[in-house]
Enzyme design. Structure first.
Site, short mmCIF file in Angstrom:
data_model
loop_
_atom_site.label_atom_id
_atom_site.label_comp_id
_atom_site.label_asym_id
_atom_site.label_seq_id
_atom_site.Cartn_x
_atom_site.Cartn_y
_atom_site.Cartn_z
N CYS A 1 0.81 -1.23 0.00
CA CYS A 1 0.00 0.00 0.00
C CYS A 1 0.84 1.28 0.00
O CYS A 1 0.61 2.19 -0.80
CB CYS A 1 -0.96 -0.01 1.18
SG CYS A 1 -0.20 -0.53 2.73
N HIS B 1 -2.92 6.32 4.52
CA HIS B 1 -1.51 6.47 4.89
C HIS B 1 -0.99 7.82 4.40
O HIS B 1 -1.42 8.31 3.36
CB HIS B 1 -0.66 5.39 4.21
CG HIS B 1 -0.91 3.99 4.67
ND1 HIS B 1 -1.63 3.68 5.80
CD2 HIS B 1 -0.49 2.80 4.15
CE1 HIS B 1 -1.66 2.36 5.95
NE2 HIS B 1 -0.99 1.81 4.96
#
Ligand code: A2P
Length: 324
Positions: free
Chosen positions: A128, A231
């Protein structure tokens, strides 16, 4: 039209994949939802139709499957992705199992879409943090070339699955080493012999593979923060050629997969609330690093479950439609 199987359809990423497939009107003929025997018989709606989850086994790919998107962990991918590929099923694998295997492509559609052409049948979906970071540096890579990168991540608990979310919401330690409430934890995954974590080394190695560039010098620090989703990554990047900052801003204005959010005079820069529930990488805080030549800093946020996992996998599947 394609016959599609989703392996791990009951999991957090699997469910998001179904949502994204539906949103993007993926041309599905037959849909097969696979999970462990724990979830067999469970009913899930897709496009207003009810589907019954089946137990994954060796025969799951025998018929009516052209493409399988896996998000059921490394052990399931290790065993079942080759079984599916052998039956000429195109596999998109979200686990880390196949990412660094030679001859298995690792694809970010905004960067190396042509790599989906692969006789082995398995295409790996990157980590990710790596997906959003590679998209964020791509305009610089293309225009100036990149010599060195230092990544520092601020990673949401959703990246650690349902247990990670529980640890933040209920102040438990079912997933993390320490309480994540009022804490930041400078450990994601296990430590390797070189003192880096596995997550940090994924960023180093996967970035080189995606750009087909073993000469890139990369270092990384990955940190879990008490944020539910999306994130953030702070990136310090040394280019091969010097740059003009205005020109860099121009590059980012119409870069693929990127929303430029950078107006510090008005205190505007990327936030998690910008990227949540979107498929874009928000980039900002672009500024010259005055301590080093040819170097700049930037910062980005992206939804780690969507662009960092489910959406990237579905975009790969879209590219594979031409290959089936
Ligand atoms: P199940 O719901 O039956 O456990 P998450 O990472 O969110 O926990 O999701 C993991 C996904 O992988 C779930 O859909 C889970 O199904 C699936 N899964 C885990 N182990 C297996 C297995 N041995 N065979 C098939 N699917 C599995």
């Amino acid at each position: 039209m394609a016959n599609v199987a989703v392996v791990g359809a009951t999991g957090a990423v699997g469910r998001k994949m179904l949502e994204v497939l539906e949103e993007r009107n993926f041309p599905i003929d037959n849909l097969k939802l696979l999970a462990s025997e724990r979830s067999a018989g469970l009913k899930i709606n897709y496009n207003e139709k009810e589907y019954v989850v089946e137990r994954l086994d060796e025969n799951s790919f025998d018929e009516d499957v052209d493409m399988a998107i896996f998000s059921a962990g490394g052990a399931v991918s290790e065993k079942f992705a080759p079984i599916a590929a052998k039956k000429r099923v195109k596999v998109v694998d979200n686990s880390s199992k196949w990412r660094m295997v030679k001859d298995i492509p690792l694809v970010v559609p905004e960067i190396n879409p042509e790599d989906v052409k692969n006789e082995n049948g398995i295409i790996a979906n990157p980590n990710c943090s790596t997906i959003q970071s590679t998209i964020a540096i791509k305009p610089l890579y293309d225009k100036y070339g990149i010599e060195r990168i230092a990544f520092t991540t601020y990673q949401a608990v959703s990246g650690a699955g349902m247990k990670g979310v529980k640890d933040l919401k209920e102040n438990t330690t079912t997933k993390f080493q320490y309480s994540i409430v009022d804490n930041t934890i400078a450990q994601i995954d296990v430590f390797e012999e070189n003192g880096y974590t596995k997550e940090e080394m994924k960023m180093v190695n996967e970035t080189k593979k995606i750009f087909h560039d073993d000469n890139l010098k990369i270092t990384a620090t990955a940190v879990r923060v008490p944020i539910l989703n999306s994130h953030a990554v702070s990136i310090n990047v040394t280019l091969k050629e010097d740059f003009d900052l205005d020109e860099v801003f121009e590059l980012y204005k119409d870069a693929k997969g990127i929303v430029l959010k950078d107006d510090v005079e008005n205190e505007i820069y990327p936030l998690q609330e910008d990227s949540n529930d979107t498929d874009m990488v928000y980039v900002g805080r672009i500024r010259r690093d005055f301590s080093l030549d040819r170097t700049l800093n930037l910062y980005c946020t992206a939804d780690n479950i969507r662009k960092g996992a489910a959406t990237n996998a579905v975009q790969i599947a879209e590219l594979l439609l031409k290959e089936i």
